[in-house]
Write a protein that holds these residues in place. Structure first.
Motif, PDB file in Angstrom:
ATOM      1  N   VAL A  28       0.806  -1.091  -0.210  1.00  0.00           N
ATOM      2  CA  VAL A  28      -0.009   0.084  -0.022  1.00  0.00           C
ATOM      3  C   VAL A  28       0.868   1.235  -0.189  1.00  0.00           C
ATOM      4  CG1 VAL A  28      -1.375   1.455   1.351  1.00  0.00           C
ATOM      5  CG2 VAL A  28      -2.094  -1.058   0.944  1.00  0.00           C
ATOM      6  N   PHE A  29       1.809   1.223   0.853  1.00  0.00           N
ATOM      7  CA  PHE A  29       2.908   2.350   0.929  1.00  0.00           C
ATOM      8  C   PHE A  29       3.611   2.606  -0.151  1.00  0.00           C
ATOM      9  CE2 PHE A  29       1.450   1.846   5.553  1.00  0.00           C
ATOM     10  CZ  PHE A  29       0.813   2.945   5.573  1.00  0.00           C
ATOM     11  N   ALA A  30       3.912   1.708  -0.833  1.00  0.00           N
ATOM     12  CA  ALA A  30       4.858   1.599  -2.067  1.00  0.00           C
ATOM     13  C   ALA A  30       4.108   1.950  -3.531  1.00  0.00           C
ATOM     14  CB  ALA A  30       5.209   0.217  -2.628  1.00  0.00           C
ATOM     15  N   ALA A  95     -13.067  -4.555   3.426  1.00  0.00           N
ATOM     16  CA  ALA A  95     -14.157  -4.071   2.585  1.00  0.00           C
ATOM     17  C   ALA A  95     -13.650  -2.926   1.729  1.00  0.00           C
ATOM     18  CB  ALA A  95     -15.054  -3.404   3.805  1.00  0.00           C
ATOM     19  N   ILE A  96     -13.053  -2.174   2.098  1.00  0.00           N
ATOM     20  CA  ILE A  96     -12.365  -0.995   1.053  1.00  0.00           C
ATOM     21  C   ILE A  96     -11.911  -1.789  -0.171  1.00  0.00           C
ATOM     22  CG2 ILE A  96     -10.911   1.033   0.694  1.00  0.00           C
ATOM     23  CD1 ILE A  96     -11.572   1.708   3.744  1.00  0.00           C
ATOM     24  N   ALA A  97     -10.789  -2.711   0.151  1.00  0.00           N
ATOM     25  CA  ALA A  97     -10.280  -3.467  -0.889  1.00  0.00           C
ATOM     26  C   ALA A  97     -10.965  -3.939  -1.594  1.00  0.00           C
ATOM     27  CB  ALA A  97      -9.025  -4.075  -0.275  1.00  0.00           C
ATOM     28  N   GLY A  98     -11.974  -4.737  -1.224  1.00  0.00           N
ATOM     29  CA  GLY A  98     -12.753  -5.691  -2.069  1.00  0.00           C
ATOM     30  C   GLY A  98     -14.009  -5.003  -2.860  1.00  0.00           C
ATOM     31  N   SER A  99     -14.444  -3.770  -2.333  1.00  0.00           N
ATOM     32  CA  SER A  99     -15.402  -2.867  -3.179  1.00  0.00           C
ATOM     33  C   SER A  99     -14.947  -1.641  -3.565  1.00  0.00           C
ATOM     34  CB  SER A  99     -16.590  -2.939  -1.871  1.00  0.00           C
ATOM     35  OG  SER A  99     -16.214  -1.933  -0.934  1.00  0.00           O
ATOM     36  N   ARG A 126     -10.872   8.789  -6.984  1.00  0.00           N
ATOM     37  CA  ARG A 126     -11.616   7.932  -6.024  1.00  0.00           C
ATOM     38  C   ARG A 126     -10.420   6.803  -5.354  1.00  0.00           C
ATOM     39  NH1 ARG A 126     -16.116   8.671  -9.491  1.00  0.00           N
ATOM     40  NH2 ARG A 126     -15.865   6.347 -10.032  1.00  0.00           N
ATOM     41  N   LEU A 127      -9.873   6.187  -6.446  1.00  0.00           N
ATOM     42  CA  LEU A 127      -9.020   4.941  -6.050  1.00  0.00           C
ATOM     43  C   LEU A 127      -8.015   5.498  -5.179  1.00  0.00           C
ATOM     44  CD1 LEU A 127      -8.498   2.111  -6.630  1.00  0.00           C
ATOM     45  CD2 LEU A 127      -7.214   2.796  -8.783  1.00  0.00           C
ATOM     46  N   THR A 128      -7.498   6.771  -5.526  1.00  0.00           N
ATOM     47  CA  THR A 128      -6.401   7.358  -4.524  1.00  0.00           C
ATOM     48  C   THR A 128      -6.957   7.519  -3.549  1.00  0.00           C
ATOM     49  OG1 THR A 128      -5.379   8.360  -6.757  1.00  0.00           O
ATOM     50  CG2 THR A 128      -4.961   9.153  -4.547  1.00  0.00           C
ATOM     51  N   GLY A 129      -8.054   8.059  -3.228  1.00  0.00           N
ATOM     52  CA  GLY A 129      -8.727   8.024  -1.909  1.00  0.00           C
ATOM     53  C   GLY A 129      -8.742   6.832  -1.062  1.00  0.00           C
ATOM     54  N   TRP A 130      -9.262   5.806  -1.756  1.00  0.00           N
ATOM     55  CA  TRP A 130      -9.215   4.344  -1.093  1.00  0.00           C
ATOM     56  C   TRP A 130      -8.124   4.047  -0.532  1.00  0.00           C
ATOM     57  CZ3 TRP A 130     -13.996   3.997   0.408  1.00  0.00           C
ATOM     58  CH2 TRP A 130     -14.884   4.211  -0.521  1.00  0.00           C
ATOM     59  N   TRP A 131      -7.063   4.284  -1.253  1.00  0.00           N
ATOM     60  CA  TRP A 131      -5.680   3.849  -1.122  1.00  0.00           C
ATOM     61  C   TRP A 131      -5.286   4.501   0.147  1.00  0.00           C
ATOM     62  CZ3 TRP A 131      -4.355  -0.888  -2.024  1.00  0.00           C
ATOM     63  CH2 TRP A 131      -4.608  -1.552  -3.106  1.00  0.00           C
ATOM     64  N   GLY A 135      -4.211   2.920   4.085  1.00  0.00           N
ATOM     65  CA  GLY A 135      -2.943   3.414   4.648  1.00  0.00           C
ATOM     66  C   GLY A 135      -3.368   3.905   5.992  1.00  0.00           C
ATOM     67  N   PHE A 136      -4.239   4.943   6.073  1.00  0.00           N
ATOM     68  CA  PHE A 136      -4.521   5.424   7.444  1.00  0.00           C
ATOM     69  C   PHE A 136      -4.942   4.190   8.375  1.00  0.00           C
ATOM     70  CE2 PHE A 136      -7.404   7.294  10.253  1.00  0.00           C
ATOM     71  CZ  PHE A 136      -6.620   8.277  11.003  1.00  0.00           C
ATOM     72  N   LEU A 137      -5.812   3.273   7.891  1.00  0.00           N
ATOM     73  CA  LEU A 137      -6.370   2.444   8.694  1.00  0.00           C
ATOM     74  C   LEU A 137      -5.135   1.485   9.254  1.00  0.00           C
ATOM     75  CD1 LEU A 137      -9.821   1.603   7.118  1.00  0.00           C
ATOM     76  CD2 LEU A 137      -9.500   2.998   9.184  1.00  0.00           C
ATOM     77  N   ALA A 138      -4.066   1.353   8.043  1.00  0.00           N
ATOM     78  CA  ALA A 138      -2.894   0.400   8.450  1.00  0.00           C
ATOM     79  C   ALA A 138      -2.030   1.179   9.502  1.00  0.00           C
ATOM     80  CB  ALA A 138      -2.212   0.213   7.249  1.00  0.00           C
ATOM     81  N   VAL A 139      -2.004   2.206   9.472  1.00  0.00           N
ATOM     82  CA  VAL A 139      -1.165   2.947  10.428  1.00  0.00           C
ATOM     83  C   VAL A 139      -2.030   2.881  11.995  1.00  0.00           C
ATOM     84  CG1 VAL A 139      -0.432   5.266  11.305  1.00  0.00           C
ATOM     85  CG2 VAL A 139      -0.078   4.484   9.007  1.00  0.00           C
TER      86      VAL A 139
END
Length: 153
Positions: A28-30, A95-99, A126-131, A135-139
């Protein structure tokens, strides 16, 4: 002997858990680097779609399964806020990755192939926003796992 085998399995699950998290979150961060290296936007989108299907989702699944094993066999349980919060964050990422990611990547690719450039760029935005959200949820998830806050436990 059984205790030592159980301890070894737990430690192996922690190792796989950390490696899975590093793989999923590292990908995700790459993404910004991969996007810059892509020849064009459709190539970047195809790469992102392949990444979510072949790297991020399988790695998150590995992290989920090993985390559940650790809760079942280790010293931490669902009664602890950080465990439940981390699990909720992971399900949010699934959910975000899958949808969101998959849907908008497919929309962007379809729009690009049909020449609807404005619509394609909107889907890519929008795709950029999902990523960013993933990333924020990962942190946040890593923060919970490292700090293990009690919140009154």
């Amino acid at each position: 002997m059984a205790r030592a085998a159980g301890d070894l399995m737990y430690l192996l699950s922690v190792t796989v858990h950390v490696l899975s998290a590093v793989t999923a979150f590292g990908a995700v961060f790459a993404l910004p680097v991969m996007r810059r290296g892509a020849a064009d936007v459709p190539t970047a989108v195809q790469t992102e779609l392949a990444l979510v299907r072949r790297v991020v989702t399988p790695a998150m699944t590995g992290s989920l399964l090993t985390g559940l094993y650790q809760v079942a066999t280790g010293p931490f349980g669902f009664g602890q806020v950080w465990v439940t919060a981390t699990l909720a964050l992971l399900f949010g990422q699934f959910a975000i990755a899958g949808s969101g990611v998959t849907r908008d990547a497919k929309r962007a690719l379809a729009a690009f192939s049909e020449g609807r450039i404005e619509e394609a760029h909107a889907a890519w935005f929008r795709l950029t926003g999902w990523w960013v959200i993933i990333g924020f949820l990962a942190v946040l998830a890593v923060g919970f796992m490292v700090a293990k806050p009690a919140f009154g436990d």
